[in-house]
Design a protein around this motif. Structure first.
Motif, mmCIF file in Angstrom:
data_model
loop_
_atom_site.group_PDB
_atom_site.id
_atom_site.type_symbol
_atom_site.label_atom_id
_atom_site.label_comp_id
_atom_site.label_asym_id
_atom_site.label_seq_id
_atom_site.Cartn_x
_atom_site.Cartn_y
_atom_site.Cartn_z
ATOM 1 N N GLU A 45 0.832 -1.207 0.000
ATOM 2 C CA GLU A 45 0.000 0.000 0.000
ATOM 3 C C GLU A 45 0.868 1.259 0.000
ATOM 4 O OE1 GLU A 45 -3.170 2.527 -0.135
ATOM 5 O OE2 GLU A 45 -3.188 0.347 -0.425
ATOM 6 N N LEU A 46 1.906 1.278 0.824
ATOM 7 C CA LEU A 46 2.826 2.426 0.838
ATOM 8 C C LEU A 46 3.521 2.589 -0.504
ATOM 9 C CD1 LEU A 46 4.532 2.245 4.330
ATOM 10 C CD2 LEU A 46 2.963 3.982 3.506
ATOM 11 N N TYR A 47 3.930 1.479 -1.104
ATOM 12 C CA TYR A 47 4.577 1.535 -2.410
ATOM 13 C C TYR A 47 3.605 2.079 -3.456
ATOM 14 C CZ TYR A 47 6.760 0.213 -6.768
ATOM 15 O OH TYR A 47 7.296 0.244 -8.024
ATOM 16 N N VAL A 49 1.118 4.170 -2.998
ATOM 17 C CA VAL A 49 0.981 5.617 -2.795
ATOM 18 C C VAL A 49 2.215 6.321 -3.329
ATOM 19 C CG1 VAL A 49 0.840 7.434 -1.054
ATOM 20 C CG2 VAL A 49 -0.593 5.393 -0.841
ATOM 21 N N TRP A 50 3.393 5.787 -3.055
ATOM 22 C CA TRP A 50 4.634 6.382 -3.542
ATOM 23 C C TRP A 50 4.673 6.366 -5.066
ATOM 24 C CZ3 TRP A 50 8.707 4.040 -6.265
ATOM 25 C CH2 TRP A 50 9.864 4.814 -6.390
ATOM 26 N N PHE A 51 4.261 5.241 -5.684
ATOM 27 C CA PHE A 51 4.259 5.110 -7.136
ATOM 28 C C PHE A 51 3.257 6.078 -7.756
ATOM 29 C CE2 PHE A 51 3.179 3.052 -11.172
ATOM 30 C CZ PHE A 51 4.458 2.869 -11.686
ATOM 31 N N THR A 52 2.100 6.256 -7.089
ATOM 32 C CA THR A 52 1.081 7.195 -7.570
ATOM 33 C C THR A 52 1.631 8.620 -7.588
ATOM 34 O OG1 THR A 52 -0.632 5.774 -6.669
ATOM 35 C CG2 THR A 52 -1.283 8.007 -7.216
ATOM 36 N N ASN A 53 2.525 8.935 -6.677
ATOM 37 C CA ASN A 53 3.155 10.263 -6.631
ATOM 38 C C ASN A 53 4.372 10.328 -7.544
ATOM 39 O OD1 ASN A 53 1.339 11.278 -4.738
ATOM 40 N ND2 ASN A 53 2.547 10.513 -3.031
ATOM 41 N N ASN A 54 4.470 9.428 -8.510
ATOM 42 C CA ASN A 54 5.560 9.374 -9.482
ATOM 43 C C ASN A 54 6.922 9.189 -8.826
ATOM 44 O OD1 ASN A 54 3.847 9.707 -11.713
ATOM 45 N ND2 ASN A 54 3.786 11.909 -11.334
ATOM 46 N N GLY A 55 6.934 8.554 -7.669
ATOM 47 C CA GLY A 55 8.202 8.285 -7.002
ATOM 48 C C GLY A 55 8.867 9.517 -6.440
ATOM 49 N N ASP A 56 8.090 10.577 -6.258
ATOM 50 C CA ASP A 56 8.643 11.829 -5.744
ATOM 51 C C ASP A 56 8.930 11.671 -4.251
ATOM 52 O OD1 ASP A 56 9.335 14.372 -5.064
ATOM 53 O OD2 ASP A 56 7.490 15.322 -5.762
ATOM 54 N N ALA A 57 10.226 11.612 -3.902
ATOM 55 C CA ALA A 57 10.621 11.403 -2.503
ATOM 56 C C ALA A 57 10.281 12.602 -1.628
ATOM 57 C CB ALA A 57 12.107 11.108 -2.419
ATOM 58 N N SER A 58 10.101 13.779 -2.244
ATOM 59 C CA SER A 58 9.785 14.968 -1.439
ATOM 60 C C SER A 58 8.341 14.925 -0.931
ATOM 61 C CB SER A 58 10.013 16.247 -2.248
ATOM 62 O OG SER A 58 9.100 16.302 -3.326
ATOM 63 N N ARG A 59 7.498 14.124 -1.584
ATOM 64 C CA ARG A 59 6.102 13.978 -1.146
ATOM 65 C C ARG A 59 6.016 12.729 -0.280
ATOM 66 N NH1 ARG A 59 2.139 14.569 -6.015
ATOM 67 N NH2 ARG A 59 0.709 14.871 -4.293
ATOM 68 N N VAL A 61 4.869 9.961 2.357
ATOM 69 C CA VAL A 61 3.622 9.295 2.695
ATOM 70 C C VAL A 61 3.398 9.523 4.182
ATOM 71 C CG1 VAL A 61 2.448 7.090 2.830
ATOM 72 C CG2 VAL A 61 3.981 7.564 0.919
ATOM 73 N N MET A 62 2.277 10.150 4.509
ATOM 74 C CA MET A 62 1.985 10.441 5.907
ATOM 75 C C MET A 62 1.250 9.258 6.521
ATOM 76 S SD MET A 62 3.445 13.260 6.248
ATOM 77 C CE MET A 62 2.966 13.665 7.907
ATOM 78 N N PRO A 70 5.035 0.020 8.610
ATOM 79 C CA PRO A 70 5.297 -1.436 8.546
ATOM 80 C C PRO A 70 6.778 -1.775 8.648
ATOM 81 C CG PRO A 70 4.736 -0.607 6.384
ATOM 82 C CD PRO A 70 4.522 0.527 7.347
ATOM 83 N N PHE A 71 7.665 -0.801 8.439
ATOM 84 C CA PHE A 71 9.096 -1.066 8.524
ATOM 85 C C PHE A 71 9.643 -0.833 9.930
ATOM 86 C CE2 PHE A 71 8.359 0.097 4.092
ATOM 87 C CZ PHE A 71 8.899 -1.003 3.458
ATOM 88 N N LEU A 72 8.866 -0.183 10.761
ATOM 89 C CA LEU A 72 9.322 0.149 12.108
ATOM 90 C C LEU A 72 9.255 -1.087 12.992
ATOM 91 C CD1 LEU A 72 10.201 2.381 14.071
ATOM 92 C CD2 LEU A 72 7.793 2.647 14.656
ATOM 93 N N ASP A 73 10.353 -1.391 13.615
ATOM 94 C CA ASP A 73 10.419 -2.484 14.569
ATOM 95 C C ASP A 73 10.873 -1.904 15.900
ATOM 96 O OD1 ASP A 73 9.571 -4.954 13.834
ATOM 97 O OD2 ASP A 73 11.506 -5.670 13.146
#
Length: 117
Positions: A45-47, A49-59, A61-62, A70-73
Motif C-alpha cells: 500500500e505504501l509503495y 501511494v509512492w508510485f502514484t506520486n511518481n516516485g517523488d521522494a519529497s512527497r 507518505v503520511m 510497517p518497517f518500524l520495529d
C-alpha cells in the motif's frame, strides 16, 4: 532426526537512516516469514501511494501514527557478548565498582560493562 528449515527475511532501512560499520548494517532486523507476510500488504500500500506520486521522494507518505509504519520495529534485546563480574564482595557487604569488557563469541571486545553496587 529431521531438520526443520525456517525462512527469515532480512530488513534494512534505506540510505537515509542506516549506518554501515564493520561490514554490518546497524539497522537491520530479521523477520520471521509470518511477520513478513503480516506486513507485506501494508508495504505494498505504501509503495502504491509512492508510485502514484511518481516516485517523488519529497512527497512523503503520511502515516496516521508512527506505530503504523510497517518497517518500524521496536528495539529488541540483542546479545552482543558477555562480561564477568565477581560478586563475592556482596556477601561481606562491600561496595563493588568494577569495569569488565563485554566479549562476543569470537573473543572481540564489544564494549565495557560498568557495575556499581
Amino acid at each position: 532426526d529431521k531438520f526443520i528449515t525456517e525462512v527469515f527475511v532480512l530488513v534494512c532501512t534505506d540510505a537515509e537512516h542506516h549506518t554501515y560499520t564493520n561490514n554490518v548494517w546497524m539497522s537491520e532486523h530479521l523477520w520471521s516469514m509470518s511477520k513478513f507476510i503480516s506486513r507485506i500488504d501494508e508495504i505494498r500500500e505504501l509503495y502504491h501511494v509512492w508510485f502514484t506520486n511518481n516516485g517523488d521522494a519529497s512527497r512523503r507518505v503520511m502515516l496516521p501514527r508512527p506505530e503504523s509504519d510497517p518497517f518500524l520495529d521496536t528495539p529488541e534485546d540483542k546479545l552482543i557478548g558477555s562480561a564477568t563480574i565477581q560478586l563475592e564482595a556482596i556477601s561481606y557487604s562491600l561496595d563493588i565498582r568494577e569495569k569488565s569488557p563485554i566479549v562476543n563469541h569470537k573473543g572481540d571486545i564489544q564494549g565495557d560493562l560498568n557495575v556499581r553496587i
